[in-house]
Write an enzyme that holds these catalytic residues in place. Sequence first.
Site, short mmCIF file in Angstrom:
data_model
loop_
_atom_site.label_atom_id
_atom_site.label_comp_id
_atom_site.label_asym_id
_atom_site.label_seq_id
_atom_site.Cartn_x
_atom_site.Cartn_y
_atom_site.Cartn_z
N HIS A 35 0.85 -1.20 0.00
CA HIS A 35 0.00 0.00 0.00
C HIS A 35 0.89 1.25 0.00
O HIS A 35 1.75 1.40 0.86
CB HIS A 35 -0.88 -0.03 1.25
CG HIS A 35 -1.89 1.05 1.33
ND1 HIS A 35 -3.12 0.99 0.72
CD2 HIS A 35 -1.87 2.26 1.97
CE1 HIS A 35 -3.82 2.09 0.97
NE2 HIS A 35 -3.07 2.88 1.73
N ASP A 37 0.93 5.36 0.00
CA ASP A 37 0.13 6.55 0.31
C ASP A 37 0.71 7.77 -0.37
O ASP A 37 1.81 8.22 -0.04
CB ASP A 37 0.09 6.77 1.83
CG ASP A 37 -0.74 5.72 2.52
OD1 ASP A 37 -1.92 5.56 2.14
OD2 ASP A 37 -0.22 5.04 3.43
N MET A 39 0.34 11.67 -0.97
CA MET A 39 -0.29 12.85 -0.35
C MET A 39 0.28 14.11 -0.96
O MET A 39 1.49 14.19 -1.21
CB MET A 39 -0.04 12.85 1.16
CG MET A 39 -0.48 11.58 1.85
SD MET A 39 -0.27 11.71 3.63
CE MET A 39 -0.67 10.03 4.13
N HIS A 68 -2.84 4.64 -3.11
CA HIS A 68 -3.92 5.39 -2.47
C HIS A 68 -3.66 6.88 -2.69
O HIS A 68 -2.75 7.45 -2.09
CB HIS A 68 -3.90 5.02 -0.97
CG HIS A 68 -4.92 5.72 -0.15
ND1 HIS A 68 -4.90 5.66 1.24
CD2 HIS A 68 -5.99 6.51 -0.46
CE1 HIS A 68 -5.91 6.36 1.72
NE2 HIS A 68 -6.57 6.89 0.71
N MET A 70 -4.28 10.44 -2.20
CA MET A 70 -4.89 11.49 -1.37
C MET A 70 -4.46 12.83 -1.94
O MET A 70 -3.64 13.56 -1.36
CB MET A 70 -4.43 11.31 0.08
CG MET A 70 -5.08 10.10 0.75
SD MET A 70 -4.20 9.55 2.22
CE MET A 70 -2.96 8.50 1.46
N MET A 139 -11.70 4.78 5.09
CA MET A 139 -10.68 5.33 5.98
C MET A 139 -11.17 5.25 7.43
O MET A 139 -12.27 5.73 7.75
CB MET A 139 -10.39 6.80 5.64
CG MET A 139 -9.66 7.01 4.34
SD MET A 139 -8.12 6.07 4.20
CE MET A 139 -7.17 6.74 5.58
N ASP A 177 -8.40 1.18 6.24
CA ASP A 177 -7.06 1.80 6.33
C ASP A 177 -7.02 2.82 7.47
O ASP A 177 -7.78 3.79 7.46
CB ASP A 177 -6.80 2.50 4.98
CG ASP A 177 -5.44 3.16 4.89
OD1 ASP A 177 -4.61 2.99 5.80
OD2 ASP A 177 -5.20 3.85 3.87
#
Length: 230
Positions: A35, A37, A39, A68, A70, A139, A177
Amino acid sequence: MMPSLKIAPSILAADFGRLADEVAAVEAGGADWIHIDVMDGHFVPNITVGPPIVEAIRRSTKLPLDVHLMVTNPDDYLGAFRDAGADILTVHCETCPHLHLTVQAIKDLGAKAGVSLNPETAIESLKEILADLDLLLIMSVNPGFGGQSFIPSVMSKIRKAKDLIDANALQIELEVDGGISSDNAADVVQAGATILVAGSAIFKTPPYDMVIRQMRRAGIGAMPVETQRA
Ligand code: DX5
Ligand code: ZN
């Protein structure tokens, strides 16, 4: 047949100076997905990694890369992340005014399409698009940082999501998550999760194989009997 349980370590809690080794270590330790992330400092108050890091991770593992996003305007970056090696691209519904188009764009790139919801976003808002998704990401912390506590009120949303998926006989992965550990894995899986993302619980408490095994055992024990496949 429902999907089996997957454990997806979040590299946000890994040692970035040894990222390739960290990824190889969780793969050897039994992880199912990696995974990642992403951002942007706009949608969430933190900045992490972009396509070059995804590309570097792609070279370090054969596992599916679960990216993911964001970020605001995720549509602008889908191609770059897919080219870098993302297998699953998950966008936040809060960032997508034309979610159906975004989901189609992900599929057109040949990736699996995921949609994520912040803790305060109602599951009902995704009812109409659910059938188009490969993955729903709920989330259980406010996105932006690792190491936060699981928000207990999210549990009822996981159950609602599972009910919606079952009621429509959909084959969607239900990923949760934020703040997941061996301590709450059973509850989260019992509520309906099929993928557990965990950052701190894995990377901050080695050995990785042991914590992944514990988490999987706790989760599988809470699954309906016919789906208890490792
Ligand atoms: C939070 C990220 C999570 C985070 C999870 O915005 O989406 O994936 O890394 O970290 P832990 O497991 O430490 O809560
Ligand atoms: Zn995440």
